[in-house]
Scaffold this motif. Structure first.
Motif, PDB file in Angstrom:
ATOM      1  N   ILE A   1       0.835  -1.203   0.000  1.00  0.00           N
ATOM      2  CA  ILE A   1       0.000   0.000   0.000  1.00  0.00           C
ATOM      3  C   ILE A   1       0.870   1.255   0.000  1.00  0.00           C
ATOM      4  CG2 ILE A   1      -1.906   1.186   1.117  1.00  0.00           C
ATOM      5  CD1 ILE A   1      -2.509  -1.671   0.078  1.00  0.00           C
ATOM      6  N   LEU A   2       1.932   1.249   0.779  1.00  0.00           N
ATOM      7  CA  LEU A   2       2.832   2.403   0.820  1.00  0.00           C
ATOM      8  C   LEU A   2       3.522   2.625  -0.520  1.00  0.00           C
ATOM      9  CD1 LEU A   2       4.357   1.990   4.380  1.00  0.00           C
ATOM     10  CD2 LEU A   2       3.117   3.999   3.535  1.00  0.00           C
ATOM     11  N   SER A   3       3.891   1.539  -1.191  1.00  0.00           N
ATOM     12  CA  SER A   3       4.510   1.664  -2.511  1.00  0.00           C
ATOM     13  C   SER A   3       3.564   2.347  -3.484  1.00  0.00           C
ATOM     14  CB  SER A   3       4.911   0.280  -3.029  1.00  0.00           C
ATOM     15  OG  SER A   3       5.468   0.370  -4.328  1.00  0.00           O
ATOM     16  N   ALA A   4       2.289   1.947  -3.456  1.00  0.00           N
ATOM     17  CA  ALA A   4       1.286   2.578  -4.318  1.00  0.00           C
ATOM     18  C   ALA A   4       1.073   4.038  -3.936  1.00  0.00           C
ATOM     19  CB  ALA A   4      -0.027   1.803  -4.217  1.00  0.00           C
ATOM     20  N   ALA A   5       1.064   4.306  -2.636  1.00  0.00           N
ATOM     21  CA  ALA A   5       0.866   5.679  -2.161  1.00  0.00           C
ATOM     22  C   ALA A   5       1.999   6.585  -2.630  1.00  0.00           C
ATOM     23  CB  ALA A   5       0.775   5.688  -0.636  1.00  0.00           C
ATOM     24  N   LEU A   6       3.236   6.113  -2.544  1.00  0.00           N
ATOM     25  CA  LEU A   6       4.376   6.912  -2.991  1.00  0.00           C
ATOM     26  C   LEU A   6       4.280   7.205  -4.482  1.00  0.00           C
ATOM     27  CD1 LEU A   6       7.322   5.214  -1.040  1.00  0.00           C
ATOM     28  CD2 LEU A   6       6.114   7.331  -0.486  1.00  0.00           C
TER      29      LEU A   6
END
Length: 341
Positions: free
Chosen positions: A20-25
């Protein structure tokens, strides 16, 4: 339009915060006009933000949430006992107006329950529905609903779904007069159960909808309709079957291309074509089911979504927020739905 704000549940999903963090970045870097509220455990989120520039860091707010709604947790338990969860917080941010939309890959039942309890439905809507776009033979999109929010639907609810789906297709896909169809076991008037037949009559009597009648399962991808309406039981099975078939085709093409030297050579020659086909059927780009009918925008990502797939869900949230979809649904209800029922 002023800057959009999207709230993300960082703790949800089968693969947890890293995906999820990868997508958010990726979303932060691609959409400088959007502010993101990342809801979850601060100690998990902060290290991932180190790779952002100072300017990009201004696009982010962290909302620390101690609790996490587990994937197997009962929806009622999440509602009663997880009042400080990241999933609940993103919905509260939409309800308060601090966020224009929210996205979660967490427990579907819990997300539906929390969203229904906190946001409530629009006037004239009995139950929200999960809706998502799928590819068609003519390189267009077809919107299918319900995808599992309500396994048992009355004829009136099916009619409401058609109204909401028509608005979404019009606003998000840019279709002036979306073709709305009712999924059935046949196209003939005598086919179907009493629930579907009565829904058909509601559609035929409605003004302001481009209703084209019944379609069968193999018509979903034939570009004969822009919106296909069914109950959540049938819709969820249709969706999962479609995704399974797409993955099978992709896997089989990869396997056959490695059988021998000749097939490897042919695969290289056909690589541009294969990439085009893959991009058309890859389920990742259609990730992001909208929970429409609520007084706010809630997007449900697949629990097993990759970072790319979750990014598409974020993009869907941005598009619906930009087009103010709930407001358009409310307006359509006032002119069509409330006059009919």
């Amino acid at each position: 339009m002023s800057e959009l704000t999207i709230a993300l549940d960082i703790m949800g999903g089968d693969h947890g915060p890293p995906v999820i963090l990868s997508a958010a970045l990726k979303a932060i870097q691609k959409h400088p006009d959007t502010h993101f509220i990342l809801c979850g455990q601060r100690t998990v989120i902060e290290p991932a933000l180190l790779e952002l520039s100072d300017q990009q860091r201004t696009q982010v707010t962290i909302e620390h949430c101690d609790e996490v709604v587990e994937m197997g947790e009962a929806p009622t338990a999440a509602l009663r006992t997880k009042k400080f969860s990241s999933m609940r917080r993103i919905i509260e941010l939409v309800q308060s107006g601090e966020a224009d939309a929210c996205v979660s890959a967490g427990n579907t039942g819990a997300l539906l329950t929390l969203a229904f309890y906190i946001l409530k439905t629009l006037p004239g809507i009995d139950r929200p529905a999960l809706i998502s776009a799928m590819p068609t033979a003519e390189h267009h999109k077809v919107f299918l609903l319900d995808l599992g929010a309500n396994v048992n639907c009355t004829s009136e609810i099916l009619f409401q779904y058609g109204v909401m789906g028509s608005v979404l297709a019009q606003q998000v896909a840019g279709i002036d007069t979306p073709r709305v169809a009712l999924l059935n076991v046949g196209e003939e008037d005598i086919k179907g159960n009493a629930q579907v037949k009565y829904a058909d009559q509601l559609f035929r009597n409605a003004r302001g909808l481009n209703y084209i009648g019944y379609v069968e399962g193999d018509d979903i991808f034939a570009d004969v309709a822009d919106v296909v309406v069914t109950d959540g039981f049938t819709g969820n099975i249709a969706l999962k079957s479609t995704e399974g078939l797409a993955k099978l085709v992709i896997k089989e093409v990869k396997r056959q291309s490695q059988v021998n030297v000749f097939t490897r050579f042919m695969a290289r020659v056909a690589l541009p074509l294969l990439k085009t086909i893959y991009n058309r059927v890859n389920p990742d780009q259609y990730n992001g089911a909208s929970l429409i009918g609520l007084r706010g925008i809630v997007i449900k990502s697949h629990g097993n979504a990759s970072a790319d797939a979750f990014y598409y869900a974020i993009r869907q949230a941005r598009e619906e927020a930009r087009m103010r979809v709930p407001e358009k649904i409310r307006s359509k209800i006032e002119t069509v739905l409330l006059e009919q029922l």
